[in-house]
Structures are given as structure tokens and as C-alpha cells.
Design an enzyme around this catalytic site. Structure first.
Site, PDB file in Angstrom:
ATOM      1  N   GLY A 293      40.065  34.789  43.731  1.00  0.00           N
ATOM      2  CA  GLY A 293      41.203  33.881  43.707  1.00  0.00           C
ATOM      3  C   GLY A 293      41.027  32.566  42.988  1.00  0.00           C
ATOM      4  N   CYS A 406      61.181  44.109  21.014  1.00  0.00           N
ATOM      5  CA  CYS A 406      62.635  44.049  21.078  1.00  0.00           C
ATOM      6  C   CYS A 406      63.076  43.585  22.452  1.00  0.00           C
ATOM      7  CB  CYS A 406      63.223  45.423  20.779  1.00  0.00           C
ATOM      8  SG  CYS A 406      63.236  45.700  19.042  1.00  0.00           S
TER       9      CYS A 406
HETATM   10  N1  LLP Z   1      40.206  40.988  45.327  1.00  0.00           N
HETATM   11  C1  LLP Z   1      41.406  41.516  45.595  1.00  0.00           C
HETATM   12  C2  LLP Z   1      41.565  42.355  46.771  1.00  0.00           C
HETATM   13  C3  LLP Z   1      42.483  41.274  44.740  1.00  0.00           C
HETATM   14  O1  LLP Z   1      43.657  41.786  45.024  1.00  0.00           O
HETATM   15  C4  LLP Z   1      42.291  40.469  43.589  1.00  0.00           C
HETATM   16  C5  LLP Z   1      43.380  40.227  42.660  1.00  0.00           C
HETATM   17  C6  LLP Z   1      41.014  39.946  43.339  1.00  0.00           C
HETATM   18  C7  LLP Z   1      39.994  40.216  44.243  1.00  0.00           C
HETATM   19  C8  LLP Z   1      40.696  39.092  42.145  1.00  0.00           C
HETATM   20  O2  LLP Z   1      41.412  37.917  42.144  1.00  0.00           O
HETATM   21  P1  LLP Z   1      41.127  36.800  41.022  1.00  0.00           P
HETATM   22  O3  LLP Z   1      39.743  36.274  41.226  1.00  0.00           O
HETATM   23  O4  LLP Z   1      41.272  37.471  39.710  1.00  0.00           O
HETATM   24  O5  LLP Z   1      42.161  35.775  41.242  1.00  0.00           O
HETATM   25  N2  LLP Z   1      48.123  40.237  37.564  1.00  0.00           N
HETATM   26  C9  LLP Z   1      48.101  38.901  38.151  1.00  0.00           C
HETATM   27  C10 LLP Z   1      46.950  38.746  39.101  1.00  0.00           C
HETATM   28  C11 LLP Z   1      46.954  39.747  40.201  1.00  0.00           C
HETATM   29  C12 LLP Z   1      45.782  39.585  41.111  1.00  0.00           C
HETATM   30  C13 LLP Z   1      45.610  40.815  41.909  1.00  0.00           C
HETATM   31  N3  LLP Z   1      44.511  40.774  42.789  1.00  0.00           N
HETATM   32  C14 LLP Z   1      48.037  37.863  37.050  1.00  0.00           C
HETATM   33  O6  LLP Z   1      48.052  38.226  35.885  1.00  0.00           O
HETATM   34  O7  LLP Z   1      48.025  36.663  37.326  1.00  0.00           O
END
Ligand code: LLP
Length: 482
Positions: A293, A406
Site C-alpha cells: 500500500g 478511439c
Molecule cells: N496485497 C494485496 C492483497 C493487494 O490487494 C495489493 C494491491 C497489494 C498487496 C499491493 O499494493 P501496493 O503496494 O501496490 O499498493 N490497479 C490499481 C491498484 C490496485 C491495487 C490492488 N491491490 C492502480 O493502478 O492504482
């Protein structure tokens, strides 16, 4: 490829040119050529990869490679991934746990951010495990040679086949809901060796709010992910009665692109309370996985905490809560995605048409768009760009960067401050490593770009550019239509 040697160090007198996005002293560090030189710079607080600098031709260089040369050699658009930045981020997470957490710790890479063989191989070489969310991500990670012991399988609707694949491969399963628990009990019963129970973690929804886009918030109670903590007793009772399942850990993830530290501080102590409860049920819990996160800098106004600060807060909150409860420290896991890979990559495009709408806006169109970066249209995400072949030129124009699809909403950047450009110039959008390639599509049957890995003047293809033939590879024409 142009190497770092002989590159003239430009000072930062060009405050309103592409130089403003370089970190202080970037060129000096490159002379050292080592990742160690980057220990004090948190990649997630930078707009450009750590090795970025401007060479004597006024071109942007990444990983010792001239971006203009890279586009000439590998085509456009092009994802350019800087190995040193990715490795530096991995090391900073690992070293921060060594510094702040007296117990065992393991960093996992959330491969949903960018799953491909090379990225999985690099993070594994840096000692990270991998978080996966589908059979495809499991397969990719295994193909990259990652030890299955370090693979954690997430997801709120894992199929029976995916679960079986994960179990047979030796991955750990992060159980999300009652349906999955039932499937696992069935699979454990069928397991032939019967000796080793299936290692599982239980995912819980902590009910912690954080300020991020609604779509990427997952820790609040109204979320599709994880068990409701109000059902904690039922879940622990049920799991403790299953000899085929060994519940080794608990998991929670509160969301993505988070700049506040308080939610993760709160999460640490909430999870230790759950841990205490689980031990009352005799569950053999050894691991707490606090999710990912940590946010990154996409624009100058983004001010995320460093990797080091984030780990310190997480580690201390778990350590202090364990001391208060007088329980031994669990193995502490986290699973960042964006903050590892996001800042390590840029996307280079070639500028094409220009449309001037008098007194309203100027549109510059590039040869990619929402198919290679769907984040602006999906989340209204902001990005910044520079012109790789005009890094010394003053930024005198405010333009919109339009994609070629498009779709009117296919605008990569609504207001980009750029030098005056011409068709053929190379536009570089920064911080595109996370959730760009992994969420890319073939909308309008546009082939996906290639990706190159750059390091110390070498560039290697890690993803081939798709061809038109690739686009029809899965198409089938029924006989009667031929
Ligand atoms: N662990 C779990 C269970 C998750 O669902 C996620 C991200 C992470 C770890 C990693 O989170 P990070 O460190 O990358 O914040 N497509 C969206 C982001 C979706 C995140 C989904 N889960 C975007 O482009 O901002």
C-alpha cells in the site's frame, strides 16, 4: 548503447526544464554505477528512476542508456525498466526490516503490479517472495524460478483448479472467504500424501479507513475481500477443526497508494490482537502479513513517506503490540507492489499530431495511450512527462497529452508542461512501472509495447512487442465464414 562514461554532469540550473524531475546529484551517483550508491534515496519519492540523468546531447538517460537510442532500437511506445531502481527498492525494504524489526521478516513482491519473468526473477534474486492472485501469476512466478515456499496465493474467488495448482506447487494460500475454506477442506481430504497439511493464512478485513481512490481501498468493512473480523471466532473455530489445514498466519491489506502512516500503524496493533485470539484456538500462527500500500510520487505535489519510514512504523507497531501482550514476535511479512516497481519504469512514446483548439487547449497525440496505461481513464490518475530529446529546453507550453485510441477520454495527461515539441520527439511519461503493463489491453487492436530492462548501459528485451499476428493468434474463423 551510450554508457554512463563520458557523460557530462549538468548542474541543476535548469529549474524549468526536464532537469527539475531529476533527483539531486543524479549524474554523480551514476559514476559509482552501484545500487549501493542509492541507499539513501527512496525510489518511491522520486519521479524518475534513480539512474536518470541528462547527457551531453541534452537527452534523457536511464540505466546508462540514451532513451532516444532505445526508442530507435526497440521501437515506440516502449516501457523502460531500470534494474538498479527496482533492486534499490527491494534492498531498502529488506534492510529496513533488519533495522527495525528484531524478529524474522519477509518482503513479498505484489506481482499484480507487473507480472513477467524478468521482474519476478529480479525480485527473487533480491531475496523477496512473491504475492500472486491468479493461476497465471502463479505460473509466471514459477517459470521465473521463484521458490514456491515464498509464493503466497491471494484472491477472493480462487477456482478449484487454481487452488489445486497452488497446493501441488507448494505455494501458501491466503484464504479469503467461507466458500474457499470449504474448497480447501475438500482438497485437503483428497491430498494423497495426507501427511502435510495445506499451509494457509486467513485474510481479514480490518475496518481501517485510509484516504485513497475508492477502487483501490480494500481494508474498510464494506469490501469484497477477506473475512469479516466480527466472525473471527467462527473462522478460528472452523479452521482449528481441520487437520488437513495448518493455519500459519493472518493477512490484511488496507489499500493502495497510501501516503498516511497512521492506518498501517493501527493495522499492526489490530493484527496482533487477532493473533492473540488465534492462539487461544490453538492455531499454529507464526506469520503476520500486513499487506502493501505504500504510495509513490507521480507528480511534484505527491509526498509519500520513504520505504524506510513505512517499514519503521509497521515494524514498531507490531513489536510494541507484542510486547504489551507479552507474546513472541511473529514473522512479519509485507507485500508492496507499486512502491517497488512503479518508480523504476517510464514509458517512452513518439509524439505525432498536434491539434490546437484556440483559447481552449492544445492536444499532442502520442502513439500509445489507454491500452498501455489505463490508469488515467480508470482512476483519473495524474502523471508527469518530459521530452527525452529536449531535456535542456525550457518548458514553455501547457498541453494535453492524448492517446491514439478511439475514445475521447483517452488523455494520458490533461495539463503537461513541456518544451515546444515537434512530431517525432520522444515523450517520456514517468512512474509507469506499476499497474500499467499489468492492466494493459489490446483496445482498438493495438499491440502491446515492448519492455526493455536497462542497466549500466545495457538494454535487454524483457517483453517482446506484440505483432499483428499475435493479435489474431487466438482468433478462430468458423468454416462457414471462410
Ligand atoms: N496485497 C494485496 C492483497 C493487494 O490487494 C495489493 C494491491 C497489494 C498487496 C499491493 O499494493 P501496493 O503496494 O501496490 O499498493 N490497479 C490499481 C491498484 C490496485 C491495487 C490492488 N491491490 C492502480 O493502478 O492504482
Amino acid at each position: 548503447m551510450v554508457s554512463g562514461q563520458g557523460v557530462e554532469t549538468q548542474n541543476l540550473a535548469y529549474q524549468n526544464s526536464g532537469h527539475q524531475f531529476l533527483r539531486d546529484g543524479a549524474a554523480v551517483e551514476l559514476a559509482n554505477g552501484s545500487v549501493n550508491g542509492f541507499d539513501s534515496v527512496s525510489p518511491n519519492q522520486q519521479l524518475l528512476p534513480l539512474t536518470a540523468q541528462v547527457n551531453s546531447e541534452g537527452h534523457l538517460e536511464i540505466g546508462g542508456c540514451d532513451v532516444v537510442d532505445l526508442v530507435q532500437q526497440f521501437g515506440s511506445p516502449l516501457y523502460i525498466l531500470d534494474e538498479d531502481t527496482l533492486r534499490a527498492a527491494c534492498r531498502q525494504y529488506r534492510q529496513a526490516f533488519e533495522r527495525y524489526y528484531p524478529g524474522a521478516a519477509q518482503v513479498l513482491y505484489a506481482s499484480k503490479a507487473w507480472s513477467c519473468l524478468a521482474v519476478c526473477a529480479i525480485v527473487a534474486r533480491e531475496g523477496l517472495g512473491v504475492d500472486v492472485v491468479s493461476g497465471g501469476e502463479i505460473f509466471t512466478t514459477l517459470e521465473a524460478g521463484v521458490d514456491p515456499q515464498g509464493i503466497y496465493f491471494h484472491g477472493n474467488n480462487k477456482s478449484r483448479d487454481e487452488l489445486q495448482f497452488a497446493i501441488e506447487s507448494g505455494c501458501k494460500i491466503v484464504v479469503d472467504n467461507w466458500h474457499e475454506l470449504k474448497l480447501l477442506v475438500g482438497l485437503a481430504g483428497e491430498k494423497r500424501d495426507g501427511v502435510h497439511p495445506i499451509s494457509i493464512l486467513i485474510r481479514l478485513t480490518p475496518g481501517i479507513e485510509c484516504h485513497t481512490h475508492e477502487y483501490i481501498r480494500t481494508g474498510h468493512l464494506d469490501s469484497k475481500f477477506g473475512f469479516d473480523p466480527n466472525q473471527l471466532d467462527d473462522v478460528f473455530t472452523s479452521v482449528s477443526q481441520q487437520p488437513g489445514l495448518a493455519c500459519i498466519g493472518l493477512h490484511a491489506h488496507i489499500g493502495s497508494q497510501i501516503f498516511e502512516l497512521q492506518p498501517h500503524n493501527d493495522l499492526g496493533s489490530v493484527m496482533v490482537q487477532w493473533l492473540c485470539k488465534a492462539t487461544q484456538y490453538g492455531l499454529p500462527i507464526k506469520e503476520l502479513n500486513i499487506g502493501g500500500g505504500l504510495g509513490i510520487r507521480y507528480t511534484e505535489s505527491d509526498d509519500p513517506p520513504s520505504i524506510d519510514e513505512w517499514v519503521r512504523v509497521v515494524a514498531e507497531s507490531v513489536r510494541v503490540a507484542c510486547e504489551e501482550q507479552q507474546i513472541p514476535l511473529p514473522k512479519l511479512l509485507c507485500e508492496p507492489g507499486r512502491s517497488l516497481i512503479g518508480p523504476a519504469c517510464v514509458t517512452a512514446y513518439t509524439i505525432g499530431s498536434r491539434k490546437v483548439v484556440p483559447d481552449i487547449r492544445t492536444y499532442l497525440t502520442v502513439d500509445g495511450g489507454m491500452s498501455d496505461n489505463p490508469r488515467p481513464i480508470t482512476y483519473q490518475s495524474l502523471y508527469r512527462a518530459v521530452v527525452a530529446n529536449r531535456m535542456n529546453a525550457p518548458m514553455t507550453e501547457l498541453v494535453a497529452i492524448a492517446g491514439k485510441h478511439c475514445e475521447s477520454g483517452d488523455i494520458l495527461i490533461k495539463e503537461a508542461s513541456l518544451p515546444i515539441t515537434e512530431p517525432g520527439d520522444i515523450l517520456v511519461v514517468m512512474a509507469t512501472g506499476a499497474y500499467n503493463y499489468s492492466m494493459s489491453s489490446n483496445y482498438n487492436r493495438v499491440p502491446r509495447p515492448a519492455a526493455v530492462l536497462v542497466k549500466e548501459g545495457d538494454a535487454n528485451i524483457i517483453l517482446q512487442r506484440e505483432t499483428y499476428q499475435d493479435l489474431v493468434r487466438q482468433d478462430r474463423l468458423p468454416e462457414r465464414l471462410k
